[in-house]
Design a protein around this motif. Structure first.
Motif, PDB file in Angstrom:
ATOM      1  N   ALA A 221       0.833  -1.208   0.000  1.00 14.50           N
ATOM      2  CA  ALA A 221       0.000   0.000   0.000  1.00 14.50           C
ATOM      3  C   ALA A 221       0.863   1.251   0.000  1.00 14.50           C
ATOM      4  O   ALA A 221       0.580   2.204  -0.740  1.00 14.50           O
ATOM      5  CB  ALA A 221      -0.934  -0.001   1.205  1.00 14.50           C
ATOM      6  N   VAL A 222       1.918   1.278   0.787  1.00 16.79           N
ATOM      7  CA  VAL A 222       2.809   2.438   0.823  1.00 16.79           C
ATOM      8  C   VAL A 222       3.558   2.576  -0.497  1.00 16.79           C
ATOM      9  O   VAL A 222       3.670   3.679  -1.051  1.00 16.79           O
ATOM     10  CB  VAL A 222       3.786   2.344   2.017  1.00 16.79           C
ATOM     11  CG1 VAL A 222       4.893   3.368   1.909  1.00 16.79           C
ATOM     12  CG2 VAL A 222       3.040   2.509   3.325  1.00 16.79           C
ATOM     13  N   LEU A 223       4.071   1.467  -1.036  1.00 19.85           N
ATOM     14  CA  LEU A 223       4.821   1.542  -2.290  1.00 19.85           C
ATOM     15  C   LEU A 223       3.944   2.003  -3.446  1.00 19.85           C
ATOM     16  O   LEU A 223       4.352   2.865  -4.234  1.00 19.85           O
ATOM     17  CB  LEU A 223       5.461   0.188  -2.601  1.00 19.85           C
ATOM     18  CG  LEU A 223       6.598  -0.231  -1.679  1.00 19.85           C
ATOM     19  CD1 LEU A 223       7.100  -1.622  -2.037  1.00 19.85           C
ATOM     20  CD2 LEU A 223       7.724   0.773  -1.726  1.00 19.85           C
ATOM     21  N   PHE A 224       2.747   1.448  -3.568  1.00 21.88           N
ATOM     22  CA  PHE A 224       1.865   1.871  -4.652  1.00 21.88           C
ATOM     23  C   PHE A 224       1.382   3.301  -4.449  1.00 21.88           C
ATOM     24  O   PHE A 224       1.209   4.044  -5.417  1.00 21.88           O
ATOM     25  CB  PHE A 224       0.675   0.915  -4.791  1.00 21.88           C
ATOM     26  CG  PHE A 224       0.960  -0.261  -5.667  1.00 21.88           C
ATOM     27  CD1 PHE A 224       0.648  -0.232  -7.005  1.00 21.88           C
ATOM     28  CD2 PHE A 224       1.560  -1.394  -5.149  1.00 21.88           C
ATOM     29  CE1 PHE A 224       0.915  -1.315  -7.824  1.00 21.88           C
ATOM     30  CE2 PHE A 224       1.831  -2.483  -5.941  1.00 21.88           C
ATOM     31  CZ  PHE A 224       1.511  -2.446  -7.300  1.00 21.88           C
TER      32      PHE A 224
ATOM     33  N   ASN B 221       1.602   8.623  -6.324  1.00 22.88           N
ATOM     34  CA  ASN B 221       1.787   9.991  -5.854  1.00 22.88           C
ATOM     35  C   ASN B 221       2.841  10.725  -6.677  1.00 22.88           C
ATOM     36  O   ASN B 221       2.719  11.925  -6.914  1.00 22.88           O
ATOM     37  CB  ASN B 221       2.165   9.979  -4.375  1.00 22.88           C
ATOM     38  CG  ASN B 221       1.970  11.308  -3.717  1.00 22.88           C
ATOM     39  OD1 ASN B 221       1.355  12.207  -4.265  1.00 22.88           O
ATOM     40  ND2 ASN B 221       2.500  11.445  -2.534  1.00 22.88           N
ATOM     41  N   THR B 222       3.868  10.035  -7.122  1.00 21.89           N
ATOM     42  CA  THR B 222       4.864  10.687  -7.965  1.00 21.89           C
ATOM     43  C   THR B 222       4.274  11.078  -9.316  1.00 21.89           C
ATOM     44  O   THR B 222       4.692  12.062  -9.913  1.00 21.89           O
ATOM     45  CB  THR B 222       6.091   9.795  -8.183  1.00 21.89           C
ATOM     46  OG1 THR B 222       5.672   8.557  -8.763  1.00 21.89           O
ATOM     47  CG2 THR B 222       6.827   9.536  -6.888  1.00 21.89           C
ATOM     48  N   GLN B 223       3.305  10.315  -9.785  1.00 23.49           N
ATOM     49  CA  GLN B 223       2.653  10.643 -11.052  1.00 23.49           C
ATOM     50  C   GLN B 223       1.698  11.825 -10.914  1.00 23.49           C
ATOM     51  O   GLN B 223       1.467  12.557 -11.866  1.00 23.49           O
ATOM     52  CB  GLN B 223       1.876   9.432 -11.587  1.00 23.49           C
ATOM     53  CG  GLN B 223       2.727   8.218 -11.826  1.00 23.49           C
ATOM     54  CD  GLN B 223       3.777   8.464 -12.884  1.00 23.49           C
ATOM     55  OE1 GLN B 223       3.505   9.095 -13.900  1.00 23.49           O
ATOM     56  NE2 GLN B 223       4.989   7.983 -12.645  1.00 23.49           N
TER      57      GLN B 223
ATOM     58  N   GLY C 218       2.017  14.339  -8.729  1.00 21.11           N
ATOM     59  CA  GLY C 218       2.658  15.510  -8.132  1.00 21.11           C
ATOM     60  C   GLY C 218       2.761  15.241  -6.639  1.00 21.11           C
ATOM     61  O   GLY C 218       1.765  15.147  -5.952  1.00 21.11           O
ATOM     62  N   PHE C 219       3.962  15.096  -6.172  1.00 25.16           N
ATOM     63  CA  PHE C 219       4.182  14.571  -4.819  1.00 25.16           C
ATOM     64  C   PHE C 219       3.735  15.567  -3.750  1.00 25.16           C
ATOM     65  O   PHE C 219       4.388  16.581  -3.525  1.00 25.16           O
ATOM     66  CB  PHE C 219       5.662  14.233  -4.635  1.00 25.16           C
ATOM     67  CG  PHE C 219       5.911  13.350  -3.463  1.00 25.16           C
ATOM     68  CD1 PHE C 219       5.728  11.989  -3.573  1.00 25.16           C
ATOM     69  CD2 PHE C 219       6.309  13.875  -2.248  1.00 25.16           C
ATOM     70  CE1 PHE C 219       5.956  11.157  -2.505  1.00 25.16           C
ATOM     71  CE2 PHE C 219       6.534  13.052  -1.168  1.00 25.16           C
ATOM     72  CZ  PHE C 219       6.355  11.691  -1.296  1.00 25.16           C
ATOM     73  N   THR C 220       2.612  15.272  -3.107  1.00 26.52           N
ATOM     74  CA  THR C 220       2.139  16.032  -1.957  1.00 26.52           C
ATOM     75  C   THR C 220       1.644  15.060  -0.900  1.00 26.52           C
ATOM     76  O   THR C 220       1.294  13.917  -1.205  1.00 26.52           O
ATOM     77  CB  THR C 220       0.985  16.991  -2.318  1.00 26.52           C
ATOM     78  OG1 THR C 220      -0.138  16.227  -2.749  1.00 26.52           O
ATOM     79  CG2 THR C 220       1.392  17.975  -3.397  1.00 26.52           C
ATOM     80  N   ALA C 221       1.606  15.531   0.325  1.00 20.82           N
ATOM     81  CA  ALA C 221       1.123  14.685   1.418  1.00 20.82           C
ATOM     82  C   ALA C 221      -0.354  14.367   1.245  1.00 20.82           C
ATOM     83  O   ALA C 221      -0.801  13.262   1.551  1.00 20.82           O
ATOM     84  CB  ALA C 221       1.370  15.371   2.761  1.00 20.82           C
ATOM     85  N   GLY C 222      -1.122  15.324   0.750  1.00 21.96           N
ATOM     86  CA  GLY C 222      -2.550  15.096   0.548  1.00 21.96           C
ATOM     87  C   GLY C 222      -2.818  14.007  -0.482  1.00 21.96           C
ATOM     88  O   GLY C 222      -3.706  13.174  -0.301  1.00 21.96           O
ATOM     89  N   ASN C 223      -2.049  14.019  -1.578  1.00 21.69           N
ATOM     90  CA  ASN C 223      -2.197  12.971  -2.587  1.00 21.69           C
ATOM     91  C   ASN C 223      -1.793  11.610  -2.036  1.00 21.69           C
ATOM     92  O   ASN C 223      -2.429  10.604  -2.336  1.00 21.69           O
ATOM     93  CB  ASN C 223      -1.361  13.283  -3.822  1.00 21.69           C
ATOM     94  CG  ASN C 223      -1.962  14.373  -4.664  1.00 21.69           C
ATOM     95  OD1 ASN C 223      -3.129  14.698  -4.530  1.00 21.69           O
ATOM     96  ND2 ASN C 223      -1.146  14.946  -5.536  1.00 21.69           N
ATOM     97  N   PHE C 224      -0.729  11.579  -1.234  1.00 15.77           N
ATOM     98  CA  PHE C 224      -0.320  10.323  -0.636  1.00 15.77           C
ATOM     99  C   PHE C 224      -1.418   9.780   0.272  1.00 15.77           C
ATOM    100  O   PHE C 224      -1.725   8.591   0.244  1.00 15.77           O
ATOM    101  CB  PHE C 224       0.978  10.487   0.167  1.00 15.77           C
ATOM    102  CG  PHE C 224       1.373   9.227   0.880  1.00 15.77           C
ATOM    103  CD1 PHE C 224       1.996   8.207   0.188  1.00 15.77           C
ATOM    104  CD2 PHE C 224       1.097   9.057   2.226  1.00 15.77           C
ATOM    105  CE1 PHE C 224       2.347   7.031   0.844  1.00 15.77           C
ATOM    106  CE2 PHE C 224       1.446   7.893   2.880  1.00 15.77           C
ATOM    107  CZ  PHE C 224       2.079   6.876   2.188  1.00 15.77           C
ATOM    108  N   GLY C 225      -2.021  10.637   1.087  1.00 15.43           N
ATOM    109  CA  GLY C 225      -3.094  10.197   1.977  1.00 15.43           C
ATOM    110  C   GLY C 225      -4.281   9.662   1.220  1.00 15.43           C
ATOM    111  O   GLY C 225      -4.871   8.651   1.603  1.00 15.43           O
TER     112      GLY C 225
END
Length: 93
Positions: free
Chosen positions: A19-22, A27-29, A31-38
């Motif tokens: 889950a973290v890796l995907f 998220n890199t695709q 635009g790396f933000t904390a909100g997108n990661f969440g």
């Protein structure tokens, strides 16, 4: 108490790594933000729970049931953890 935490760690270790890796990969695709990661984590953790434990390893639920963890409880913890991480990431931003 410690035994229960170890059992839960065994269960969620199989879920957290993919889950973290995907989530990081998507998220890199985006635009790396904390909100997108969440948001990605909120979607991927229950998805991997379904794929790993409902489709692939159905019989492992018996192992966790012997320690007092029902399927409903494990699903509830999965949803709560993903919501907490999503909310934490949204406030971090």
């Amino acid at each position: 108490m410690v035994k229960s935490l170890k059992i839960l760690w065994i269960f969620y270790f199989k879920l957290l790594i993919p889950a973290v890796l995907f989530s990081l990969l998507i998220n890199t695709q985006l635009g790396f933000t904390a909100g997108n990661f969440g948001l990605c984590f909120l979607l991927f953790l229950p998805a991997f729970h379904f794929l790993i434990y409902e489709l692939r390893l159905k019989d492992e639920y018996y192992f966790y049931a012997n320690f007092g963890f029902s399927r409903l409880l494990l699903w509830g913890i999965t949803v709560i953890v993903s919501l907490i991480i999503n909310i934490g990431c949204q406030f971090y931003e």
